[in-house]
Design an enzyme around this catalytic site. Structure first.
Site, PDB file in Angstrom:
ATOM      1  N   ASP A 157       0.852  -1.186   0.000  1.00 37.67           N
ATOM      2  CA  ASP A 157       0.000   0.000   0.000  1.00 37.67           C
ATOM      3  C   ASP A 157       0.891   1.239   0.000  1.00 37.67           C
ATOM      4  OD1 ASP A 157      -2.074   1.765   0.227  1.00 37.67           O
ATOM      5  OD2 ASP A 157      -2.851   0.995   2.111  1.00 37.67           O
ATOM      6  N   ASP A 173      -3.330   2.635  -5.769  1.00 33.88           N
ATOM      7  CA  ASP A 173      -2.241   2.716  -4.790  1.00 33.88           C
ATOM      8  C   ASP A 173      -2.000   1.442  -3.991  1.00 33.88           C
ATOM      9  OD1 ASP A 173      -4.561   2.823  -3.331  1.00 33.88           O
ATOM     10  OD2 ASP A 173      -3.997   4.560  -2.123  1.00 33.88           O
ATOM     11  N   GLU A 174      -2.554   0.325  -4.414  1.00 31.44           N
ATOM     12  CA  GLU A 174      -2.306  -0.913  -3.675  1.00 31.44           C
ATOM     13  C   GLU A 174      -2.401  -2.125  -4.590  1.00 31.44           C
ATOM     14  OE1 GLU A 174      -5.282  -1.972  -0.705  1.00 31.44           O
ATOM     15  OE2 GLU A 174      -6.705  -0.606  -1.666  1.00 31.44           O
TER      16      GLU A 174
END
Length: 395
Positions: free
Chosen positions: A11, A105-106
């Site tokens: 993350d 974002d992950e």
């Protein structure tokens, strides 16, 4: 003897705000808040400095300004964030071929068997973090476990720039150590019902029967929680489709219910997917929408039609599917959007065989917008709805 499974959940820390601090060194160490700037705007992401003031994502901008009057309030630059996201995702490919990106974002990385190349999971995770920091300037938090569900929770246990490893056999102890609010998938309404029934901690829930939990939460949520506190959820983040697909999803800190908020998020997901479609030079005809309610019931719906042409086309198709499936009474914890049965895009000379002249023009305009944005690295052009949302909505 079977090889022990190893999954990373990676993350990017406070992603949008971190990119702004990276691009603007004068923002380093200061509270940065990214989101819509009008009275109706909401916070998309905020830096850890801003979180100390009580600011969090999905909070109304007006409330954030009251809590953090000294904050630096910025509109989002989605194209720049996609650019930095792509940098990070490309690094993942140097560590494993099995990557599942679940948002901008992950991502999950299947690191099973990679110890032969990178050493222990700890060593490989530290190397991954170091590489990302050196090559992108961003920090990431990594959770490591035998299944994706535990890895997802673990990545949040030592933020920012953290590494948390749950070894095989330690899953139950790890889950029992969590505050109830940190059990992924257990939202505010679910906690209220559990507390009303006298279940205020994970150990109490662990000692409860599946039947009791189902009587409190319903069959689906009760079974989910019964398995979750035992660390036995192996398919929560499994691939929904077997064929090649491009997907994105967003989990909300605060549940969504209003149609306006849902439409805003859906358009952003559509914009993100089309960005990746153009970047990978592919096309697809099947659109799938995933809805996860706050009781963790998950439903999906899909349809196959003409090749998805542009962001507006994808948004309209996804929106129609969503409202066919949405029960109009249960708040939403997660929204996902997927284009399935992906294949290489056809040569330009053949395009007119599959698209109307109007659609060809629309697609070429949007591809040009993407190309210019990618080349210049900033928001030169963008759809009108995104310009409106820069002012009013969720980034």
């Amino acid at each position: 003897m079977a090889t022990e499974k190893v999954f990373f959940h990676v993350d990017i820390d406070a992603f949008f705000a971190s990119v702004e601090q990276l691009d603007n060194p004068e923002y380093m160490g200061k509270p940065v808040i990214v989101g819509g700037q009008s009275e109706r705007g909401v916070v998309s992401t905020c830096s850890y400095e801003a979180r100390k003031f009580g600011v969090h994502s999905a909070m109304p901008i007006l409330q954030a300004r009251k809590l953090c009057p000294s904050g630096i309030f910025l509109r989002g630059r989605m194209d720049r964030y996609h650019e930095k996201s792509k940098e990070v995702m490309s690094i993942f490919k140097d560590f494993t071929p099995e990557i599942k990106q679940i948002s901008v974002d992950e991502a999950f990385l299947n690191m099973t068997g990679m110890e032969k190349i990178f050493g222990t999971p700890k060593n490989s995770a530290l190397l991954l973090k170091k590489t990302i920091k050196e090559e992108t300037g961003l920090t990431v938090s990594v959770g490591c476990a035998q299944n994706k569900y535990i890895a997802k929770i673990a990545s949040g246990r030592s933020k920012p720039d953290g590494l948390f490893i749950v070894k095989a056999g330690e899953e139950i102890d790890f889950m029992k150590s969590l505050p109830l609010k940190d059990v992924w998938g257990v939202g505010g309404k679910t906690r209220e019902r559990l507390i009303a029934a006298g279940l205020t901690s994970v150990p109490q829930i662990f000692n409860s029967s599946e039947h009791l939990l189902q009587s409190i939460l319903g069959n689906a949520s009760g079974s989910f929680l019964f398995q979750a506190v035992r660390g036995e959820l192996y398919d929560v983040f499994s691939d929904d489709v077997k064929s090649h697909s491009i997907s994105t999803e967003r989990t909300f800190e605060h549940d969504l219910f209003s149609h306006a908020e849902i439409d805003d998020v859906m358009f952003y997901l559509a914009s993100e997917l089309m960005y990746r479609i153009f970047d990978e030079k592919v096309k697809g005809k099947t659109v799938s929408v995933k809805i996860r309610y706050n009781d963790f019931t998950t439903v999906s719906v899909q349809s196959t039609g003409a090749v998805v042409n542009d962001t507006q086309d994808l948004f309209e198709r996804a929106r129609e599917l969503f409202y066919k499936k949405f029960d109009n009474k249960t708040p939403i914890r997660l929204l996902g959007l997927c284009i399935m049965n992906i294949e290489s895009d056809i040569p330009e000379a053949q395009t007119e065989l599959f698209y109307s002249e109007k659609n060809v023009k629309k697609r070429k305009i949007e591809e040009t917008m993407y190309t210019l944005t990618k080349k210049e690295g900033k928001n030169i052009l963008k759809p009108a709805r995104l310009l409106k949302k820069d002012k009013d909505g969720l980034e």
